[in-house]
Motif scaffolding. Sequence first.
Motif: not given
Length: 74
Positions: A13-14, A16-18, A20, A22-24, A29, A31, A43
């Motif tokens: 998850l980290t 994928w967030k880094d 972009k 996914i958004n948290e 979460i 997308t 995104n």
Amino acid sequence: MEDLARNLLDSQLTQWKDEKYINEDKGQISTQLNYKNGNLSINNKKVGLPWEEQEDPAPDASAPAAKAAASGGK
């Protein structure tokens, strides 16, 4: 075993967030996935489909996770 699974999920998850994908926001979460005219974007970021990707001569350890992210978990 449960801690390992939690750590792997947290790491994915980290990543994928880094990247972009996914958004948290406040623990939620989200997308946005679009597929149009044979093009996939997550995104608003173009994602190569499996038949568009070239095989790497020597993939590193993170390659399977990156491919899973790009292909929606396949």
